[in-house]
Write a protein that holds these residues in place. Sequence first.
Motif, PDB file in Angstrom:
ATOM      1  N   ALA A  41       0.819  -1.205   0.000  1.00 23.40           N
ATOM      2  CA  ALA A  41       0.000   0.000   0.000  1.00 23.40           C
ATOM      3  C   ALA A  41       0.858   1.262   0.000  1.00 23.40           C
ATOM      4  O   ALA A  41       1.826   1.374   0.756  1.00 23.40           O
ATOM      5  CB  ALA A  41      -0.921   0.010   1.211  1.00 23.40           C
ATOM      6  N   GLY A  42       0.487   2.189  -0.847  1.00 29.75           N
ATOM      7  CA  GLY A  42       1.109   3.495  -0.805  1.00 29.75           C
ATOM      8  C   GLY A  42       0.626   4.274   0.402  1.00 29.75           C
ATOM      9  O   GLY A  42      -0.209   3.806   1.183  1.00 29.75           O
ATOM     10  N   THR A  43       1.139   5.468   0.555  1.00 27.37           N
ATOM     11  CA  THR A  43       0.764   6.313   1.678  1.00 27.37           C
ATOM     12  C   THR A  43       0.192   7.635   1.177  1.00 27.37           C
ATOM     13  O   THR A  43       0.408   8.019   0.025  1.00 27.37           O
ATOM     14  CB  THR A  43       1.973   6.600   2.586  1.00 27.37           C
ATOM     15  OG1 THR A  43       2.995   7.237   1.802  1.00 27.37           O
ATOM     16  CG2 THR A  43       2.520   5.314   3.184  1.00 27.37           C
ATOM     17  N   ILE A  44      -0.549   8.306   2.041  1.00 28.71           N
ATOM     18  CA  ILE A  44      -1.079   9.626   1.742  1.00 28.71           C
ATOM     19  C   ILE A  44      -0.554  10.602   2.780  1.00 28.71           C
ATOM     20  O   ILE A  44      -0.602  10.321   3.985  1.00 28.71           O
ATOM     21  CB  ILE A  44      -2.622   9.628   1.741  1.00 28.71           C
ATOM     22  CG1 ILE A  44      -3.144   8.756   0.599  1.00 28.71           C
ATOM     23  CG2 ILE A  44      -3.163  11.043   1.595  1.00 28.71           C
ATOM     24  CD1 ILE A  44      -4.660   8.628   0.553  1.00 28.71           C
ATOM     25  N   GLU A  45      -0.042  11.719   2.312  1.00 27.26           N
ATOM     26  CA  GLU A  45       0.476  12.743   3.204  1.00 27.26           C
ATOM     27  C   GLU A  45      -0.273  14.050   2.991  1.00 27.26           C
ATOM     28  O   GLU A  45      -0.656  14.380   1.874  1.00 27.26           O
ATOM     29  CB  GLU A  45       1.970  12.975   2.965  1.00 27.26           C
ATOM     30  CG  GLU A  45       2.833  11.782   3.308  1.00 27.26           C
ATOM     31  CD  GLU A  45       4.321  12.093   3.242  1.00 27.26           C
ATOM     32  OE1 GLU A  45       5.115  11.190   3.536  1.00 27.26           O
ATOM     33  OE2 GLU A  45       4.681  13.238   2.905  1.00 27.26           O
ATOM     34  N   ARG A  46      -0.438  14.787   4.061  1.00 28.27           N
ATOM     35  CA  ARG A  46      -1.031  16.122   3.983  1.00 28.27           C
ATOM     36  C   ARG A  46       0.073  17.128   3.673  1.00 28.27           C
ATOM     37  O   ARG A  46       1.143  17.100   4.283  1.00 28.27           O
ATOM     38  CB  ARG A  46      -1.706  16.474   5.302  1.00 28.27           C
ATOM     39  CG  ARG A  46      -2.206  17.911   5.364  1.00 28.27           C
ATOM     40  CD  ARG A  46      -2.968  18.197   6.628  1.00 28.27           C
ATOM     41  NE  ARG A  46      -3.331  19.612   6.698  1.00 28.27           N
ATOM     42  CZ  ARG A  46      -4.426  20.069   7.288  1.00 28.27           C
ATOM     43  NH1 ARG A  46      -5.268  19.212   7.854  1.00 28.27           N
ATOM     44  NH2 ARG A  46      -4.681  21.372   7.314  1.00 28.27           N
ATOM     45  N   LEU A  47      -0.205  18.012   2.712  1.00 29.13           N
ATOM     46  CA  LEU A  47       0.748  19.055   2.360  1.00 29.13           C
ATOM     47  C   LEU A  47       0.042  20.407   2.432  1.00 29.13           C
ATOM     48  O   LEU A  47      -0.894  20.673   1.679  1.00 29.13           O
ATOM     49  CB  LEU A  47       1.287  18.830   0.940  1.00 29.13           C
ATOM     50  CG  LEU A  47       2.242  19.909   0.405  1.00 29.13           C
ATOM     51  CD1 LEU A  47       3.540  19.913   1.198  1.00 29.13           C
ATOM     52  CD2 LEU A  47       2.506  19.706  -1.077  1.00 29.13           C
ATOM     53  N   ASP A  48       0.475  21.257   3.343  1.00 26.58           N
ATOM     54  CA  ASP A  48      -0.039  22.618   3.439  1.00 26.58           C
ATOM     55  C   ASP A  48       0.896  23.562   2.680  1.00 26.58           C
ATOM     56  O   ASP A  48       2.122  23.412   2.738  1.00 26.58           O
ATOM     57  CB  ASP A  48      -0.139  23.058   4.898  1.00 26.58           C
ATOM     58  CG  ASP A  48      -1.171  22.252   5.681  1.00 26.58           C
ATOM     59  OD1 ASP A  48      -2.159  21.798   5.074  1.00 26.58           O
ATOM     60  OD2 ASP A  48      -0.975  22.058   6.899  1.00 26.58           O
TER      61      ASP A  48
END
Length: 312
Positions: A41-48
Amino acid sequence: MKKIVALWMSLSLLSGCQTSQNNDSTLKQISSAYKQPAQQAGTIERLDYTTYESMNYDEKTQELIKTAYVYLPYGYSQDQQYNVFYLMHGGWSNETTMLGTDTRPSILKNIIDHAIANNEIQPMIIVCPTYNNASSEDSSDYSLALRLTENYHNELINDLIPAVEGKYRTYAKNTSSEELRLSRNHRGFGGFSMGSVATWRTFQYCLDYFYYFMPMSGSLTNDGTFMNQIVEQSGYDSNDFFIYAMSGSDDFAYSSFASQIENMLNHENSYFIDANSENGNLLFQVQEGGTHNGDYASQYIYNGLCRFWNEN
């Protein structure tokens, strides 16, 4: 009318769509197993990131802090270069709609994980931003959303792409305008419904920065001359971009969407060439029975990403 527009913009990202046939081009079926979380599984990151209020962007009088969610494929490494795909939501939606978040990923995220693991999709970075401006409710206002999608290229080029590609490893050596142009073959943009309108606007204003485009069930104009002039005035030629357009036969956006594609292909001395012919750059596929909802959006995205960076 409000119910129709709401249906147009709604997304319920599920899978399990059936295949369809259009001009000997078949949309792939999504395996039901792809709905489940993948082992790789890939990952999801929050980017502000920082940008500016859309309507007065040039004046830069109102600074905004906005968020995009960034999908990184399984095994992501800063030692490897990745293609990057920017995926825009439709109306009544936001940056969490398409792939979810790090704590609540969507079914579409699982589909992409499986497709990458099975070598159907190239390992890539996927960025889910929003054209919502000063309010998270902006996408629920149809006329406002049209204006915001037309303006979005300012934020996209000046703020979002540098924020993403300055942090993650892509084919851009740095985030200078020159380097982002040089790496355009490794960058794509797509969207469903109002996100499709944003895609056409990105084609209009940002052809310098993108090679791949995935408009889905959302038209901009039926004026083939207008679309042809975009390419002509850009200095690019028919071999400098690839468009994968998709919609459903029972989608209420289908008629205007198909009309735009037809007028682009049939324009005299058109830069748009049917991808079913040699050296084609515009592939249009129709899901038989497909309606305007997230089930079909997921299928279109899956098919498009299977094609992008895999067509040669």
